[in-house]
Design a protein around this motif. Structure first.
Motif, PDB file in Angstrom:
ATOM      1  N   PRO A   1      45.558  55.659  74.966  1.00 12.44           N
ATOM      2  CA  PRO A   1      45.167  54.333  74.473  1.00 12.44           C
ATOM      3  C   PRO A   1      45.617  53.204  75.400  1.00 12.44           C
ATOM      4  O   PRO A   1      44.841  52.286  75.704  1.00 12.44           O
ATOM      5  N   GLU A   2      46.874  53.269  75.860  1.00  9.46           N
ATOM      6  CA  GLU A   2      47.383  52.229  76.755  1.00  9.46           C
ATOM      7  C   GLU A   2      46.674  52.276  78.105  1.00  9.46           C
ATOM      8  O   GLU A   2      46.319  51.228  78.666  1.00  9.46           O
ATOM      9  N   GLU A   3      46.468  53.479  78.620  1.00  6.98           N
ATOM     10  CA  GLU A   3      45.771  53.612  79.898  1.00  6.98           C
ATOM     11  C   GLU A   3      44.329  53.126  79.770  1.00  6.98           C
ATOM     12  O   GLU A   3      43.784  52.507  80.692  1.00  6.98           O
ATOM     13  N   GLY A   4      43.722  53.400  78.616  1.00  9.54           N
ATOM     14  CA  GLY A   4      42.356  52.953  78.384  1.00  9.54           C
ATOM     15  C   GLY A   4      42.230  51.445  78.423  1.00  9.54           C
ATOM     16  O   GLY A   4      41.278  50.898  78.997  1.00  9.54           O
ATOM     17  N   VAL A   5      43.188  50.750  77.814  1.00  7.04           N
ATOM     18  CA  VAL A   5      43.179  49.286  77.826  1.00  7.04           C
ATOM     19  C   VAL A   5      43.246  48.768  79.258  1.00  7.04           C
ATOM     20  O   VAL A   5      42.519  47.836  79.633  1.00  7.04           O
TER      21      VAL A   5
ATOM     22  N   HIS B   1      44.682  55.334  67.418  1.00  7.04           N
ATOM     23  CA  HIS B   1      45.367  56.579  67.043  1.00  7.04           C
ATOM     24  C   HIS B   1      46.637  56.329  66.230  1.00  7.04           C
ATOM     25  O   HIS B   1      47.420  57.251  66.002  1.00  7.04           O
ATOM     26  N   GLU B   2      46.837  55.097  65.786  1.00  5.97           N
ATOM     27  CA  GLU B   2      47.960  54.817  64.891  1.00  5.97           C
ATOM     28  C   GLU B   2      47.620  55.338  63.489  1.00  5.97           C
ATOM     29  O   GLU B   2      46.458  55.407  63.111  1.00  5.97           O
TER      30      GLU B   2
ATOM     31  N   SER C   1      53.140  57.730  61.865  1.00  3.14           N
ATOM     32  CA  SER C   1      53.252  58.942  62.683  1.00  3.14           C
ATOM     33  C   SER C   1      52.306  58.955  63.881  1.00  3.14           C
ATOM     34  O   SER C   1      52.283  59.921  64.638  1.00  3.14           O
ATOM     35  N   GLY C   2      51.531  57.885  64.049  1.00  2.08           N
ATOM     36  CA  GLY C   2      50.565  57.855  65.144  1.00  2.08           C
ATOM     37  C   GLY C   2      51.172  57.388  66.455  1.00  2.08           C
ATOM     38  O   GLY C   2      52.388  57.282  66.605  1.00  2.08           O
ATOM     39  N   TYR C   3      50.311  57.082  67.407  1.00  5.05           N
ATOM     40  CA  TYR C   3      50.755  56.651  68.734  1.00  5.05           C
ATOM     41  C   TYR C   3      49.769  55.622  69.270  1.00  5.05           C
ATOM     42  O   TYR C   3      48.668  55.487  68.746  1.00  5.05           O
ATOM     43  N   PRO C   4      50.166  54.793  70.252  1.00 11.18           N
ATOM     44  CA  PRO C   4      51.387  54.893  71.066  1.00 11.18           C
ATOM     45  C   PRO C   4      52.596  54.144  70.503  1.00 11.18           C
ATOM     46  O   PRO C   4      53.718  54.379  70.934  1.00 11.18           O
ATOM     47  N   ALA C   5      52.413  53.236  69.537  1.00 11.73           N
ATOM     48  CA  ALA C   5      53.514  52.364  69.114  1.00 11.73           C
ATOM     49  C   ALA C   5      54.141  52.763  67.785  1.00 11.73           C
ATOM     50  O   ALA C   5      55.134  52.174  67.376  1.00 11.73           O
ATOM     51  N   GLY C   6      53.571  53.753  67.093  1.00 10.75           N
ATOM     52  CA  GLY C   6      54.115  54.148  65.797  1.00 10.75           C
ATOM     53  C   GLY C   6      53.970  53.064  64.743  1.00 10.75           C
ATOM     54  O   GLY C   6      54.824  52.914  63.869  1.00 10.75           O
ATOM     55  N   LEU C   7      52.869  52.295  64.815  1.00 12.49           N
ATOM     56  CA  LEU C   7      52.625  51.248  63.820  1.00 12.49           C
ATOM     57  C   LEU C   7      52.340  51.884  62.465  1.00 12.49           C
ATOM     58  O   LEU C   7      51.957  53.049  62.376  1.00 12.49           O
ATOM     59  N   ASN C   8      52.506  51.097  61.407  1.00  7.41           N
ATOM     60  CA  ASN C   8      52.205  51.631  60.077  1.00  7.41           C
ATOM     61  C   ASN C   8      51.542  50.577  59.211  1.00  7.41           C
ATOM     62  O   ASN C   8      51.657  49.375  59.462  1.00  7.41           O
ATOM     63  N   GLY C   9      50.835  51.057  58.190  1.00 11.95           N
ATOM     64  CA  GLY C   9      50.244  50.197  57.175  1.00 11.95           C
ATOM     65  C   GLY C   9      49.508  48.993  57.710  1.00 11.95           C
ATOM     66  O   GLY C   9      48.594  49.094  58.526  1.00 11.95           O
ATOM     67  N   LYS C  10      49.938  47.802  57.259  1.00 11.72           N
ATOM     68  CA  LYS C  10      49.256  46.560  57.599  1.00 11.72           C
ATOM     69  C   LYS C  10      49.480  46.128  59.045  1.00 11.72           C
ATOM     70  O   LYS C  10      48.847  45.167  59.501  1.00 11.72           O
ATOM     71  N   GLN C  11      50.372  46.815  59.754  1.00  9.90           N
ATOM     72  CA  GLN C  11      50.550  46.503  61.177  1.00  9.90           C
ATOM     73  C   GLN C  11      49.326  46.925  61.988  1.00  9.90           C
ATOM     74  O   GLN C  11      49.114  46.435  63.094  1.00  9.90           O
TER      75      GLN C  11
ATOM     76  N   ILE D   1      39.153  51.772  61.179  1.00  9.69           N
ATOM     77  CA  ILE D   1      37.765  52.234  61.075  1.00  9.69           C
ATOM     78  C   ILE D   1      37.430  53.177  62.225  1.00  9.69           C
ATOM     79  O   ILE D   1      36.922  54.287  62.021  1.00  9.69           O
ATOM     80  N   VAL D   2      37.734  52.748  63.447  1.00  8.94           N
ATOM     81  CA  VAL D   2      37.429  53.572  64.618  1.00  8.94           C
ATOM     82  C   VAL D   2      38.248  54.860  64.602  1.00  8.94           C
ATOM     83  O   VAL D   2      37.743  55.940  64.927  1.00  8.94           O
ATOM     84  N   GLY D   3      39.510  54.768  64.187  1.00  8.82           N
ATOM     85  CA  GLY D   3      40.359  55.956  64.134  1.00  8.82           C
ATOM     86  C   GLY D   3      39.843  56.999  63.162  1.00  8.82           C
ATOM     87  O   GLY D   3      39.841  58.204  63.454  1.00  8.82           O
ATOM     88  N   LEU D   4      39.388  56.549  61.999  1.00 14.91           N
ATOM     89  CA  LEU D   4      38.857  57.463  60.989  1.00 14.91           C
ATOM     90  C   LEU D   4      37.565  58.113  61.486  1.00 14.91           C
ATOM     91  O   LEU D   4      37.360  59.325  61.340  1.00 14.91           O
ATOM     92  N   ALA D   5      36.697  57.305  62.092  1.00 14.62           N
ATOM     93  CA  ALA D   5      35.442  57.831  62.639  1.00 14.62           C
ATOM     94  C   ALA D   5      35.710  58.826  63.766  1.00 14.62           C
ATOM     95  O   ALA D   5      35.027  59.847  63.888  1.00 14.62           O
ATOM     96  N   ASP D   6      36.715  58.532  64.580  1.00 20.59           N
ATOM     97  CA  ASP D   6      37.075  59.402  65.703  1.00 20.59           C
ATOM     98  C   ASP D   6      37.514  60.779  65.212  1.00 20.59           C
ATOM     99  O   ASP D   6      37.082  61.815  65.734  1.00 20.59           O
ATOM    100  N   ILE D   7      38.350  60.804  64.188  1.00 21.13           N
ATOM    101  CA  ILE D   7      38.846  62.071  63.643  1.00 21.13           C
ATOM    102  C   ILE D   7      37.706  62.877  63.025  1.00 21.13           C
ATOM    103  O   ILE D   7      37.573  64.088  63.258  1.00 21.13           O
ATOM    104  N   TYR D   8      36.861  62.211  62.246  1.00 24.75           N
ATOM    105  CA  TYR D   8      35.766  62.930  61.590  1.00 24.75           C
ATOM    106  C   TYR D   8      34.805  63.524  62.619  1.00 24.75           C
ATOM    107  O   TYR D   8      34.402  64.688  62.514  1.00 24.75           O
ATOM    108  N   SER D   9      34.438  62.727  63.620  1.00 18.08           N
ATOM    109  CA  SER D   9      33.519  63.216  64.647  1.00 18.08           C
ATOM    110  C   SER D   9      34.095  64.431  65.368  1.00 18.08           C
ATOM    111  O   SER D   9      33.370  65.382  65.679  1.00 18.08           O
TER     112      SER D   9
END
Length: 398
Positions: free
Chosen positions: A217-221, A242-243, A248-258, A265-273
């Motif tokens: 994710p960071e390299e992509g940015v 990917h948070e 428990s996600g990455y790269p920053a370990g953000l949670n909830g409203k962070q 939306i993109v993360g959920l679509a990415d996993i399903y695909s």
């Protein structure tokens, strides 16, 4: 100052041509983003000048100019308007070919002039929106039936399709929707050259692979910034996709409203695909099994309310799902809701003995004999052109 703006601060230096008695050409902040002096204020003394140079930060003017030029150069497009008889599957194939060229430009010779890549991907995003408005069911079907292009090309397009449908259902503003779709297309750009290797890998990831995945994710940015993408929301979605809501996600370990809603939306679509895509070491999971897994992980990995919207939009048997009917026929869901019954419409391909019909036959699953009994693996279909399933001129209604 927002967290986004803080990332764009650069250190004031002695080379910035400041002098006692002159006016500041830009606003100065401290390292935390707190305002120190407004632009236009006079530098009243040598000690004030020394303090500005020692502790001051300013916005990156180059980035500001790029952002302003980008907005001026290309106003955000509206969803593309397609003719009613447009074949969405043909359009998607053309889009995949265009995406191959775009990724080659991003990762290869950088053949995009300033702002051109962003404009090009905005146009692609508006086309995806237009196709979703034309026939969202066919586009969802392509996710479960398409195997023509490499994973690194078809996966981002599939993520973009799902993200578009969810963003539209939430009635997000057009600028946010375009940022979401652009991010969906480019979220894994740092993995493109590595994707085929991962696709063929069996067993647990090596340490090298694991680190590559966590850093992408960071390299992509950074890759996207270098290629001329300036939309901050777009870049933040790529960074956060990917948070996980439990941290428990990455790269920053953000949670909830962070975590940004758009990134969720993109993360959920990415996993399903990824779940419904076949791999060299496993067959694709059925849509129903994939949706069940997402449902079980709501509130932990995935935002609970967003997951409910996701499941509601796709349905228990989404378009493209291969199913067996109560009468033993095998077919593909082609509509989430019949206009008459509100139940899925299935295009039957084989009779109960496994013999293919000369032409697919439309079945309303609201009828008892055509009720969906269960989902089955897509391999039971055999080779079939999705256009035939959705091409009304090639179907007859029973």
């Amino acid at each position: 100052m927002s967290a986004n703006d803080k990332r764009d601060l650069i250190k004031v230096s002695a080379d910035d041509d400041l002098s006692v008695g002159s006016n500041l050409p830009w606003t100065v902040y401290d390292a935390t983003g707190r305002l120190l002096m407004d632009a236009g204020m006079a530098i009243s003394s040598q000690s004030r000048l020394n303090s500005i140079v020692a502790s001051g930060y300013r916005m990156d003017e180059t980035l500001q100019v790029q952002e302003t030029a980008s907005v001026i150069e290309h106003a955000l497009p509206e969803p593309h308007l397609y003719a009613k008889d447009t074949n969405p599957f043909n359009e998607l194939e053309e889009m995949c070919l265009e995406m191959e060229k775009a990724f080659a430009g991003i990762l290869g010779d950088g053949a995009f002039k300033a702002g051109k890549l962003e404009k090009r991907l905005y146009e692609t995003s508006s086309q995806i929106q237009g196709l979703c408005k034309l026939n969202a069911d066919a586009l969802l079907g392509s996710i479960h039936l398409s195997n023509k292009f490499n994973y690194s090309i078809k996966h981002p397009l599939h993520v973009a399709i799902i993200s578009t449908i969810i963003a539209e259902s939430l009635r997000l503003p057009q600028d946010h929707q375009l940022a979401i779709i652009g991010a969906a297309i480019t979220a894994n750009v740092a993995m493109n050259s590595y994707q085929d290797k991962l696709q063929k890998h069996r067993g647990p990831l090596t340490e090298e692979m694991s680190q590559k995945v966590k850093k992408h994710p960071e390299e992509g940015v950074q890759i996207l910034k270098a290629a001329g993408i300036t939309n901050r929301l777009w870049l933040d979605i790529v960074l956060q996709h990917h948070e996980k809501v439990d941290g428990s996600g990455y790269p920053a370990g953000l949670n909830g409203k962070q975590i940004l809603l758009e990134a969720k939306i993109v993360g959920l679509a990415d996993i399903y695909s990824a779940m419904v895509s076949s791999r060299p070491y496993r067959a694709a999971l059925t849509p129903q099994r994939s949706l069940k897994q997402l449902f079980m992980q709501r509130g932990s990995f995935f935002d609970e309310s967003l997951t409910k919207v996701f499941l509601s939009e796709l349905g228990v048997f989404p378009p493209g799902a291969t199913v067996e009917l109560a009468n033993g026929e095998i077919g593909v869901v082609v509509k989430r809701k019949s206009l008459d019954s509100g139940k899925p419409v299935v295009s039957s391909i084989k009779d109960r003995f496994g013999v293919r019909f000369m032409h697919p036959v439309m079945r309303d699953s609201a009828e008892k004999k055509f009720a969906i009994k269960k989902d089955v693996k897509v391999e039971q279909l055999g080779k079939i052109n999705p256009s035939i399933l959705w091409g009304l001129k090639l179907m007859r209604v029973s």
